[in-house]
Design a protein around this motif. Structure first.
Motif, mmCIF file in Angstrom:
data_model
loop_
_atom_site.group_PDB
_atom_site.id
_atom_site.type_symbol
_atom_site.label_atom_id
_atom_site.label_comp_id
_atom_site.label_asym_id
_atom_site.label_seq_id
_atom_site.Cartn_x
_atom_site.Cartn_y
_atom_site.Cartn_z
ATOM 1 N N LEU A 1 0.864 -1.174 0.000
ATOM 2 C CA LEU A 1 0.000 0.000 0.000
ATOM 3 C C LEU A 1 0.904 1.229 0.000
ATOM 4 N N VAL A 2 0.765 2.080 -1.021
ATOM 5 C CA VAL A 2 1.587 3.282 -1.124
ATOM 6 C C VAL A 2 0.668 4.494 -1.121
ATOM 7 N N VAL A 3 0.831 5.335 -0.113
ATOM 8 C CA VAL A 3 0.038 6.552 0.002
ATOM 9 C C VAL A 3 0.816 7.677 -0.676
ATOM 10 N N VAL A 4 0.177 8.329 -1.633
ATOM 11 C CA VAL A 4 0.831 9.349 -2.446
ATOM 12 C C VAL A 4 0.202 10.718 -2.198
ATOM 13 N N ASP A 5 1.040 11.652 -1.800
ATOM 14 C CA ASP A 5 0.652 13.053 -1.655
ATOM 15 C C ASP A 5 0.913 13.721 -2.996
ATOM 16 N N SER A 6 -0.150 14.197 -3.637
ATOM 17 C CA SER A 6 -0.024 14.748 -4.985
ATOM 18 C C SER A 6 0.098 16.275 -5.001
ATOM 19 N N ARG A 7 0.289 16.880 -3.827
ATOM 20 C CA ARG A 7 0.395 18.345 -3.744
ATOM 21 C C ARG A 7 1.793 18.821 -4.147
ATOM 22 N N ASP A 8 1.962 20.123 -4.236
ATOM 23 C CA ASP A 8 3.253 20.672 -4.632
ATOM 24 C C ASP A 8 4.249 20.654 -3.474
ATOM 25 N N ASP A 9 5.478 21.083 -3.747
ATOM 26 C CA ASP A 9 6.554 21.037 -2.761
ATOM 27 C C ASP A 9 6.255 21.863 -1.514
ATOM 28 N N LEU A 10 5.703 23.051 -1.693
ATOM 29 C CA LEU A 10 5.404 23.919 -0.563
ATOM 30 C C LEU A 10 4.378 23.267 0.367
ATOM 31 N N ALA A 11 3.348 22.688 -0.204
ATOM 32 C CA ALA A 11 2.325 22.016 0.600
ATOM 33 C C ALA A 11 2.916 20.814 1.333
ATOM 34 N N TRP A 12 3.742 20.034 0.643
ATOM 35 C CA TRP A 12 4.397 18.870 1.244
ATOM 36 C C TRP A 12 5.211 19.281 2.464
ATOM 37 N N ARG A 13 5.974 20.365 2.330
ATOM 38 C CA ARG A 13 6.809 20.828 3.439
ATOM 39 C C ARG A 13 5.973 21.359 4.601
ATOM 40 N N GLN A 14 4.810 21.878 4.299
ATOM 41 C CA GLN A 14 3.915 22.368 5.356
ATOM 42 C C GLN A 14 3.466 21.216 6.257
ATOM 43 N N GLY A 15 3.328 20.046 5.683
ATOM 44 C CA GLY A 15 2.941 18.861 6.447
ATOM 45 C C GLY A 15 2.364 17.810 5.521
ATOM 46 N N HIS A 16 2.596 16.548 5.869
ATOM 47 C CA HIS A 16 2.083 15.437 5.071
ATOM 48 C C HIS A 16 1.889 14.216 5.966
ATOM 49 N N LEU A 17 1.210 13.221 5.438
ATOM 50 C CA LEU A 17 0.976 12.004 6.187
ATOM 51 C C LEU A 17 2.295 11.282 6.412
ATOM 52 N N PRO A 18 2.565 10.838 7.629
ATOM 53 C CA PRO A 18 3.773 10.042 7.873
ATOM 54 C C PRO A 18 3.717 8.772 7.011
ATOM 55 N N GLY A 19 4.787 8.494 6.336
ATOM 56 C CA GLY A 19 4.835 7.309 5.489
ATOM 57 C C GLY A 19 4.390 7.550 4.059
ATOM 58 N N ALA A 20 3.845 8.719 3.779
ATOM 59 C CA ALA A 20 3.422 9.017 2.409
ATOM 60 C C ALA A 20 4.646 9.308 1.551
ATOM 61 N N VAL A 21 4.481 9.120 0.254
ATOM 62 C CA VAL A 21 5.511 9.535 -0.684
ATOM 63 C C VAL A 21 5.012 10.772 -1.406
ATOM 64 N N HIS A 22 5.940 11.621 -1.779
ATOM 65 C CA HIS A 22 5.587 12.866 -2.447
ATOM 66 C C HIS A 22 5.750 12.696 -3.943
ATOM 67 N N LEU A 23 4.649 12.831 -4.646
ATOM 68 C CA LEU A 23 4.670 12.716 -6.095
ATOM 69 C C LEU A 23 3.617 13.670 -6.663
ATOM 70 N N PRO A 24 4.006 14.924 -6.903
ATOM 71 C CA PRO A 24 3.039 15.877 -7.459
ATOM 72 C C PRO A 24 2.405 15.331 -8.737
#
Length: 159
Positions: free
Chosen positions: A50-73
């Motif tokens: 199971l891979v949780v993907v945060d599709s937001r931009d870099d600024l949003a990612w740095r503001q906060g994201h789900l622990p364990g999520a991967v960042h992929l705009p």
């Protein structure tokens, strides 16, 4: 003498579908959608593939994201998905919240690439509002649960 007033129902203006149609509709929704409580439970349990993907931009990612999520705009999914998401994994996409369709767009991108995918309803907003931890540049942060979205004293709503 009784007065009978005819009231037109807003709910029933369009009649409900058949029970069989409702089963098909709601089963299809559950096949493509999940919620923050279920994602949190699976991440805590260490569910594999199971891979949780945060599709937001870099600024949003740095503001906060789900622990364990991967960042992929979303704009990078087509180019980077294979390097970030293992073959055979199920993808769960999220973006800001219910007022944003970025997670829907990201899910569509992954589906087009052949990945099984679900969209996390509520997105980052409801993750935070339900009191789940958020990874920031300074560490884990947890806000109190919003009693309009989650039980303040319980771990889940029990639904």
């Amino acid at each position: 003498m009784t007065n009978s007033i005819s009231v037109t129902s807003n709910v029933l203006r369009t009649p409900p579908g058949s029970p069989a149609g409702a089963v098909a509709h709601f089963a299809a929704r559950l096949a493509f959608e999940t919620d923050v409580s279920d994602v949190h439970a699976d991440l805590e349990a260490g569910v594999s593939r199971l891979v949780v993907v945060d599709s937001r931009d870099d600024l949003a990612w740095r503001q906060g994201h789900l622990p364990g999520a991967v960042h992929l705009p979303r704009a990078e999914i087509g180019r980077r998905a294979a390097a970030v998401v293992p073959a055979g994994a199920t993808v769960v996409t999220y973006c800001w919240g219910p007022g944003c369709n970025g997670a829907t767009r990201a899910a569509l991108e992954f589906a087009g690439l052949g990945y099984p995918v679900k969209e996390m309803l509520g997105g980052y907003e409801y993750w935070v509002r339900e009191g789940f931890p958020v990874q920031t540049e300074t560490g884990l942060v947890r806000r109190p649960a919003d009693d309009l979205t989650a039980p303040v004293l319980g771990a889940t709503c029990g639904c």
